[in-house]
Design a protein around this motif. Structure first.
Motif, short mmCIF file in Angstrom:
data_model
loop_
_atom_site.label_atom_id
_atom_site.label_comp_id
_atom_site.label_asym_id
_atom_site.label_seq_id
_atom_site.Cartn_x
_atom_site.Cartn_y
_atom_site.Cartn_z
N MET A 148 -15.73 12.88 21.36
CA MET A 148 -15.25 13.95 22.27
C MET A 148 -15.13 15.22 21.64
O MET A 148 -14.51 15.21 20.68
CB MET A 148 -14.03 13.53 23.07
N ASP B 86 -10.89 11.76 16.14
CA ASP B 86 -11.76 11.52 17.44
C ASP B 86 -12.01 9.99 17.31
O ASP B 86 -12.35 9.56 18.46
CB ASP B 86 -13.19 12.19 17.03
N ASP C 171 -7.57 22.38 19.44
CA ASP C 171 -7.73 23.82 19.41
C ASP C 171 -6.65 24.83 20.35
O ASP C 171 -7.02 25.70 20.99
CB ASP C 171 -9.00 23.88 20.32
N ARG D 159 -10.90 15.79 11.96
CA ARG D 159 -11.72 15.86 13.35
C ARG D 159 -12.24 14.55 13.69
O ARG D 159 -12.10 13.78 14.66
CB ARG D 159 -12.53 17.00 13.54
N SER E 183 -13.48 18.71 20.61
CA SER E 183 -12.09 19.24 20.88
C SER E 183 -11.71 20.05 21.83
O SER E 183 -12.62 20.99 22.17
CB SER E 183 -11.75 19.86 19.40
N TYR F 119 -6.26 22.03 15.19
CA TYR F 119 -7.46 21.70 14.49
C TYR F 119 -8.36 20.77 15.48
O TYR F 119 -9.46 20.54 15.34
CB TYR F 119 -7.70 21.04 13.14
N PHE F 120 -7.74 20.13 16.00
CA PHE F 120 -8.46 19.03 17.07
C PHE F 120 -8.43 19.51 18.43
O PHE F 120 -9.34 19.46 19.00
CB PHE F 120 -7.94 17.38 16.72
#
Lengths: 87, 191
Positions: free
Chosen positions: B1, A21, B137, A17, B3, B134-135
């Protein structure tokens, strides 16, 4: 032990993540630019088809001229020549 | 940001009439999915534009069976997969008709992070599944629709992908860098 050295699933997801990101496009073009690209998308295939057609036509013309020029030298050439120059 | 933020923001938008808003809200999200699949910043930027160009052309054919974000991601995944197939084909050609950009990505492997190296150990479809789940969703059913595979296999593939990433991360040298040989076959490439 090797297994214990592996990060947990949660760690992997957190790392993923954080990494994803951080990915950002350096430049976000305006929608107008993208639409302009879409509107011009037909030009390339049309230009290609046109060029291909012109090349085929040129080749046919060239072969015809050659047949006219060296017609008598090839077997059956006289017949082809008479067809090509027939009114 | 956070997810899935952009995804929630684009829910309910109609691509036919609200395409500019959809473009604004989903551009980065689509870029990230494409970036995860091709693992190259420049290629991802070009492909993201191509995705929106394709989506713009297809906007009138959109049917609200899936959220517009998922629709865009489906186009993104297909565009990235086509690109990767072309790239693979170009690598097989004995005489290069053009300079395939894939070498740039691997030539810079030392600059890649351990996470990117771990992602590189997966097939493009697995990379997409992992990032979408996972990012962004997305649910397994939504990912199944995006990837065009049965929903029953999505969970096992994601679990497999995470296991491969765990192993790749544990094998990565300390201080970052790619932990995988560039020419070794990614896991799940047959899928």
């Amino acid at each position: 032990m090797k297994v214990d050295e592996q990060p947990s699933e949660r760690d992997v997801i957190e790392l993923l993540r954080a990494e994803v990101d951080a990915w950002r496009p350096q430049d976000v073009p305006s929608l107008v630019e993208v639409i302009r690209r879409v509107e011009g998308h037909w030009r390339r295939p049309v230009a290609l088809a046109s060029a291909l057609g012109a090349a085929v036509l040129a080749a046919v013309l060239l072969v015809s001229v050659l047949l006219l020029a060296v017609g008598p030298a090839i077997p059956g050439g006289e017949t082809i020549r008479s067809h090509l120059i027939a009114p | 940001m956070a997810s899935g933020e952009g995804r929630a923001g684009s829910r309910g938008l109609d691509p036919a009439t609200q395409f500019p808003l959809l473009y604004e809200r989903e551009y980065e999200s689509v870029f990230r999915t494409v970036r995860a699949m091709v693992l190259d910043q420049t290629e991802a930027e070009d492909l993201t534009q191509e995705v929106f160009a394709r989506a713009y052309r297809a906007r009138l054919r959109y049917r609200p069976t899936a959220p517009p974000g998922a629709w865009l991601h489906r186009i993104a995944v297909n565009t990235a997969l086509s690109h990767l197939r072309r790239r693979k084909l170009a690598r097989l050609l004995p005489v290069r008709l053009y300079q395939a950009p894939d070498e740039r990505a691997y030539a810079r492997s030392e600059a890649r992070t351990v996470v990117e190296a771990a992602l590189a150990a997966l097939s493009p479809k697995l990379r997409a599944a992992v990032v979408l789940h996972y990012f962004h969703d997305y649910s397994r059913e939504e990912i199944a629709a995006i990837l065009g595979i049965p929903s029953g296999t999505v969970a096992s593939r994601i679990a497999k992908a995470v296991a491969v990433m765990r192993r790749a991360l544990s094998e990565a040298p300390p201080g970052g860098g790619a932990g995988r040989e560039p020419n070794s076959a990614p896991v799940g490439f047959e899928q």
